[in-house]
Design an enzyme around this catalytic site. Sequence first.
Site, PDB file in Angstrom:
ATOM      1  N   GLY A  35       0.830  -1.209   0.000  1.00  0.00           N
ATOM      2  CA  GLY A  35       0.000   0.000   0.000  1.00  0.00           C
ATOM      3  C   GLY A  35       0.859   1.251   0.000  1.00  0.00           C
ATOM      4  O   GLY A  35       0.538   2.242   0.646  1.00  0.00           O
ATOM      5  N   GLY A  38      -0.571   4.902  -0.965  1.00  0.00           N
ATOM      6  CA  GLY A  38      -1.690   5.490  -0.222  1.00  0.00           C
ATOM      7  C   GLY A  38      -1.268   6.686   0.612  1.00  0.00           C
ATOM      8  O   GLY A  38      -0.141   7.180   0.501  1.00  0.00           O
ATOM      9  N   GLN A  39      -2.184   7.132   1.474  1.00  0.00           N
ATOM     10  CA  GLN A  39      -1.951   8.359   2.245  1.00  0.00           C
ATOM     11  C   GLN A  39      -0.721   8.239   3.155  1.00  0.00           C
ATOM     12  O   GLN A  39       0.110   9.131   3.187  1.00  0.00           O
ATOM     13  CB  GLN A  39      -3.190   8.681   3.096  1.00  0.00           C
ATOM     14  CG  GLN A  39      -3.116  10.061   3.735  1.00  0.00           C
ATOM     15  CD  GLN A  39      -3.915  10.179   5.024  1.00  0.00           C
ATOM     16  OE1 GLN A  39      -4.419   9.207   5.567  1.00  0.00           O
ATOM     17  NE2 GLN A  39      -4.027  11.390   5.519  1.00  0.00           N
ATOM     18  N   ILE A  61      -0.759  -1.816  -6.102  1.00  0.00           N
ATOM     19  CA  ILE A  61      -1.670  -2.610  -6.940  1.00  0.00           C
ATOM     20  C   ILE A  61      -1.868  -1.870  -8.264  1.00  0.00           C
ATOM     21  O   ILE A  61      -1.778  -0.638  -8.307  1.00  0.00           O
ATOM     22  CB  ILE A  61      -3.037  -2.878  -6.255  1.00  0.00           C
ATOM     23  CG1 ILE A  61      -3.639  -1.584  -5.707  1.00  0.00           C
ATOM     24  CG2 ILE A  61      -2.902  -3.934  -5.165  1.00  0.00           C
ATOM     25  CD1 ILE A  61      -5.078  -1.695  -5.275  1.00  0.00           C
ATOM     26  N   ILE A  81      -2.327  -7.498  -1.559  1.00  0.00           N
ATOM     27  CA  ILE A  81      -2.350  -8.132  -0.233  1.00  0.00           C
ATOM     28  C   ILE A  81      -3.236  -9.375  -0.202  1.00  0.00           C
ATOM     29  O   ILE A  81      -3.060 -10.258   0.644  1.00  0.00           O
ATOM     30  CB  ILE A  81      -2.768  -7.105   0.854  1.00  0.00           C
ATOM     31  CG1 ILE A  81      -2.444  -7.642   2.249  1.00  0.00           C
ATOM     32  CG2 ILE A  81      -4.261  -6.752   0.742  1.00  0.00           C
ATOM     33  CD1 ILE A  81      -2.462  -6.636   3.341  1.00  0.00           C
ATOM     34  N   TYR A 169     -14.831  -0.958   9.603  1.00  0.00           N
ATOM     35  CA  TYR A 169     -13.450  -0.496   9.745  1.00  0.00           C
ATOM     36  C   TYR A 169     -12.919  -0.884  11.125  1.00  0.00           C
ATOM     37  O   TYR A 169     -11.845  -1.485  11.252  1.00  0.00           O
ATOM     38  CB  TYR A 169     -13.416   1.025   9.549  1.00  0.00           C
ATOM     39  CG  TYR A 169     -12.050   1.654   9.650  1.00  0.00           C
ATOM     40  CD1 TYR A 169     -11.096   1.463   8.657  1.00  0.00           C
ATOM     41  CD2 TYR A 169     -11.714   2.475  10.731  1.00  0.00           C
ATOM     42  CE1 TYR A 169      -9.845   2.057   8.739  1.00  0.00           C
ATOM     43  CE2 TYR A 169     -10.477   3.078  10.816  1.00  0.00           C
ATOM     44  CZ  TYR A 169      -9.546   2.864   9.824  1.00  0.00           C
ATOM     45  OH  TYR A 169      -8.317   3.464   9.915  1.00  0.00           O
ATOM     46  N   LYS A 173     -10.080  -3.588  12.393  1.00  0.00           N
ATOM     47  CA  LYS A 173      -8.915  -3.114  13.156  1.00  0.00           C
ATOM     48  C   LYS A 173      -8.749  -3.907  14.449  1.00  0.00           C
ATOM     49  O   LYS A 173      -7.635  -4.318  14.797  1.00  0.00           O
ATOM     50  CB  LYS A 173      -9.017  -1.614  13.437  1.00  0.00           C
ATOM     51  CG  LYS A 173      -8.812  -0.736  12.208  1.00  0.00           C
ATOM     52  CD  LYS A 173      -7.440  -0.956  11.602  1.00  0.00           C
ATOM     53  CE  LYS A 173      -7.176  -0.101  10.399  1.00  0.00           C
ATOM     54  NZ  LYS A 173      -5.958  -0.514   9.657  1.00  0.00           N
TER      55      LYS A 173
HETATM   56  N1  SER Z   1      -8.573   8.297   9.536  1.00  0.00           N
HETATM   57  C1  SER Z   1      -9.337   7.105   9.740  1.00  0.00           C
HETATM   58  C2  SER Z   1     -10.709   7.275   9.233  1.00  0.00           C
HETATM   59  O1  SER Z   1     -11.263   8.330   9.439  1.00  0.00           O
HETATM   60  C3  SER Z   1      -9.392   6.749  11.200  1.00  0.00           C
HETATM   61  O2  SER Z   1      -8.254   6.066  11.589  1.00  0.00           O
HETATM   62  O3  SER Z   1     -11.251   6.381   8.695  1.00  0.00           O
END
Ligand code: SER
Length: 346
Positions: A35, A38-39, A61, A81, A169, A173
């Site tokens: 990744g 990404g950010q 990717i 991944i 999400y 996590k």
């Molecule tokens: N920056 C993430 C989000 O807002 C939180 O860890 O999804």
Amino acid sequence: MHNYENWCIFVPRFTDINLNIFLYDRTMKNILIIGSTGQIGSELTMKLRGIYTGNVVAGYIPGAEPKGELLESGPSEIVDITNAAQIGAVVDKYNIDTIYNLAALLSAVAENKPQLAWHIGIDGLMNVLEVSREKHCAVFTPSSIGSFGPNAPKDGTPQDTIQQPRTMYGVTKVTGELLSNYYALKFGVDTRSVRFPGLISYVTPPGGGTTDYAVDIYYSAVQGKKFVCPIAAGTLMDMMYMPDALRAAIEIMEADPTRLEHRNSFNIASMSFDPECIYQKIKEYIPEFEMEYQVDPLRQGIADSWPNKLDDTCARMEWDWKPEYDLDAMTKDMIEKLRIKFGINK
Ligand code: SER
């Protein structure tokens, strides 16, 4: 170039032959970043390449290829991944010893694609952990403030507390934390992690996070646009400037393992604010800046279930974590850097 300061004396632990001393170079690491465009990845890869002398491989990717400096400054490879064989082949090719696993969907996107979020976040993590078990890699997989849910204490959220997130999400996590700890305990895989707050940067824009308003607000302010805020006034969330976040990711992987009581994952914190607070801070630098609210129910619901402010005492005690940027220092730097990025003279 080897820097003499980075050379260490290493005394093997289980020997009584004290002459058995080796010199080794701490900057010699072969790292794979999954990744990498990404950010976090786009900045972390460059920072790792500035520190380590081995191969720092930018995994990407198709459709998210590295460009410019990221492409030119080191090797890059396609690493999906969800494809364990592909991860294993790249680990073999470059003799990788450390994997930064940054593949994930952010919170609001994950709510719209929960199956994909699980597939990338958990099936993907399982691939990384299995490859790492077989090939002896250390693994960093970020967790988040999103790993807590509405039943956790909101203020001073402790390191060890109830984690019952209601977002996909957060579910990925907290599962990722447990799975990573399991691989450390069961198989001795060197897994480590931090719970990132919302990350703010002027380099690569985030996509689909709940905390992203705190990045977008600076883009509007600097470009002279009115900002439409999707999060309600009074909604407190932990935030962090990217340089501190990158340092945290590197420092936890460099930490002395004998001091670590925890592994996956450490609370880290530097600032907590609501939209009104960041708006007022930006106005100190750009007095004409305007903001109005159009609350997005999806993002607001997610934000309301997250902590106001984490307690990061354990990270401070176990590996000397210390943030450098507060809201004022970050705001000053963001405005300065975005003005340069957009060629705005003030
Ligand atoms: N920056 C993430 C989000 O807002 C939180 O860890 O999804």
